[in-house]
Every structure is written in structure tokens, then in C-alpha cells.
Motif scaffolding. Sequence first.
Motif, PDB file in Angstrom:
ATOM      1  N   ARG A 156      42.618  31.101  30.683  1.00 27.94           N
ATOM      2  CA  ARG A 156      43.077  32.034  31.721  1.00 27.94           C
ATOM      3  C   ARG A 156      43.271  31.324  33.066  1.00 27.94           C
ATOM      4  O   ARG A 156      44.246  31.553  33.768  1.00 27.94           O
ATOM      5  CB  ARG A 156      42.070  33.172  31.878  1.00 27.94           C
ATOM      6  CG  ARG A 156      41.870  34.022  30.636  1.00 27.94           C
ATOM      7  CD  ARG A 156      43.104  34.849  30.324  1.00 27.94           C
ATOM      8  NE  ARG A 156      42.858  35.708  29.166  1.00 27.94           N
ATOM      9  CZ  ARG A 156      43.368  35.504  27.971  1.00 27.94           C
ATOM     10  NH1 ARG A 156      44.155  34.475  27.745  1.00 27.94           N
ATOM     11  NH2 ARG A 156      43.104  36.337  26.979  1.00 27.94           N
TER      12      ARG A 156
ATOM     13  N   PRO B 251      41.488  34.759  36.961  1.00 26.54           N
ATOM     14  CA  PRO B 251      41.197  35.857  36.033  1.00 26.54           C
ATOM     15  C   PRO B 251      39.947  36.646  36.400  1.00 26.54           C
ATOM     16  O   PRO B 251      39.001  36.117  36.983  1.00 26.54           O
ATOM     17  CB  PRO B 251      41.007  35.136  34.693  1.00 26.54           C
ATOM     18  CG  PRO B 251      40.516  33.780  35.082  1.00 26.54           C
ATOM     19  CD  PRO B 251      41.229  33.441  36.354  1.00 26.54           C
TER      20      PRO B 251
ATOM     21  N   ASP C 200      41.848  40.894  33.119  1.00 27.31           N
ATOM     22  CA  ASP C 200      42.495  40.000  32.160  1.00 27.31           C
ATOM     23  C   ASP C 200      41.906  40.116  30.764  1.00 27.31           C
ATOM     24  O   ASP C 200      42.622  39.969  29.769  1.00 27.31           O
ATOM     25  CB  ASP C 200      42.385  38.549  32.648  1.00 27.31           C
ATOM     26  CG  ASP C 200      43.182  38.327  33.912  1.00 27.31           C
ATOM     27  OD1 ASP C 200      44.358  37.961  33.812  1.00 27.31           O
ATOM     28  OD2 ASP C 200      42.638  38.555  35.013  1.00 27.31           O
TER      29      ASP C 200
ATOM     30  N   TYR D 285      46.709  30.925  35.367  1.00 31.94           N
ATOM     31  CA  TYR D 285      46.844  31.300  36.773  1.00 31.94           C
ATOM     32  C   TYR D 285      47.241  30.105  37.634  1.00 31.94           C
ATOM     33  O   TYR D 285      48.045  30.240  38.564  1.00 31.94           O
ATOM     34  CB  TYR D 285      45.540  31.898  37.295  1.00 31.94           C
ATOM     35  CG  TYR D 285      45.423  33.381  37.058  1.00 31.94           C
ATOM     36  CD1 TYR D 285      45.828  34.304  38.018  1.00 31.94           C
ATOM     37  CD2 TYR D 285      44.911  33.875  35.864  1.00 31.94           C
ATOM     38  CE1 TYR D 285      45.730  35.660  37.798  1.00 31.94           C
ATOM     39  CE2 TYR D 285      44.807  35.238  35.629  1.00 31.94           C
ATOM     40  CZ  TYR D 285      45.214  36.129  36.608  1.00 31.94           C
ATOM     41  OH  TYR D 285      45.121  37.486  36.381  1.00 31.94           O
TER      42      TYR D 285
END
Length: 236
Positions: free
Chosen positions: A116, A75, A97, A120
Motif C-alpha cells: 500500500r 494508507p 484502504d 501511494y
Amino acid sequence: MQNIGLVTKDLELSMDYSKIANEYNWFIDNTYKPEDILKWITTHNEVAVLWDESTIRVKDNLHIFKEIRKNLAGPIIVIDKMKAKNKLNWFFELGVDDYLSFSDEFDELNLILNQRINTYNKIYHQKKHEYRYIYFGDYQIDLEKYKVTKDGKDLGLTPKELKLLYYLIKHKQQVLDRDQLLEGVWGDFGVMETSRMVDIHISHLRDKIEANPKKPEWIKTKRGFGYFFNGEFTTK
């Protein structure tokens, strides 16, 4: 301990974040040169980037920022002392993001970073796919290189746009409302102006994959309900 790149000219901010981050098992790599981040993505294995818009404007470093977004499997969170709503759309288009107001409190930022990064990791680092490629029309999605091409040309989808497309395809012919898309694509955590954000990303995605974004063929709208992927696809 995981490394996070912090782009700022604010020494006090850097020192405060570095001190607090250690308590959360993060290590802050601080720089006022955005190009350093590109090097650290490889050498330091950065898992995320915090960008201080208050001292180093993204607009003034646009080329480097786009390269960071292209190469970072994690992110990018922009923090700003004077958060401007008119920047929100533009940041999302660039693949940011989160765009957050500056805060001395690290607790909330730590929670957002964890969420985040976990998202990912599920997309980028989970190598055991049942398949690598998804095909629809003249398009190919490469789940390992994480890009979408048409007739061999990279369409330049941001990670969030690609994840949104992939999520819609996985739920083919199912109408997904905005809350379902937020939960499936964003994780539904700490998201502001949520409905608008989904609409913005759908619009950008259509601009890149539809022959006529105003009359979309692949990503349809069910008025009053949500969005759905319309069409057939194959995998390999």
C-alpha cells in the motif's frame, strides 16, 4: 525507518506491534487520541495509519478521521477483533484502504503495508509528471495537490477514488474488467470481496462526478466486460 501511527487503547497490542514492527524497519507511534495523528503526519512524517476499531471506533471520531484521510499521503488500515461485513462499504466510502481481522501475526500486515505504501508513493511522491493538470468537461484533476475540482469546487474524492478515475482516464476508451482495475488501482494484493469493492468505488465515484449517476456520462459500463472512461480530456 518509517513511522506508522497506531490508534488504540490496547496497551498489549501496542507493545506487541511495536516490538515486531522494529524487525521490519517500522517505528510505531502509538496513541489513544486520534488527533495526535494529524500532528504526527507533519512532525513524524507518518507513512501509514493502523486504527484499532475494537477499542476506538471510527464512528465516534469521524471528523478527526476525515481530516487524517485528507492529509495523509499513505494508507489507512482498520483492524478489528470482531470484523463486521456491514461496516465494509462505509469504511471504503471514508477512504479506508483495508479492513482486516485482528491478528497476532505481523507478516501478512507487513506485506500489505509495504504494498500500500509503495502504491501511494508512486502517486503522491513522484513529482516528475509529464503534466500537472487533466481537464475533462468542467472538471480539473490536480496531480500535485491530488484533488478533483468542478468549477473550482473540491469534490472531495478519496485517494482511492481519484486513483481509480485517473487510471480509467489513462486507459481512455479501453474497457477494463474488475481484475484489471484491482491490479492497476489496488495492486491486487490481499484484497477481499474484490468484485464488490470495485463496484462500490465506481458507484461512489459516479455519485461525485456524474450529473446523473444512474445515467453516467463519463464512467460507462460495458455489460459483461467492465468499465471505461467515455470522453475527451486535455492536459497542461
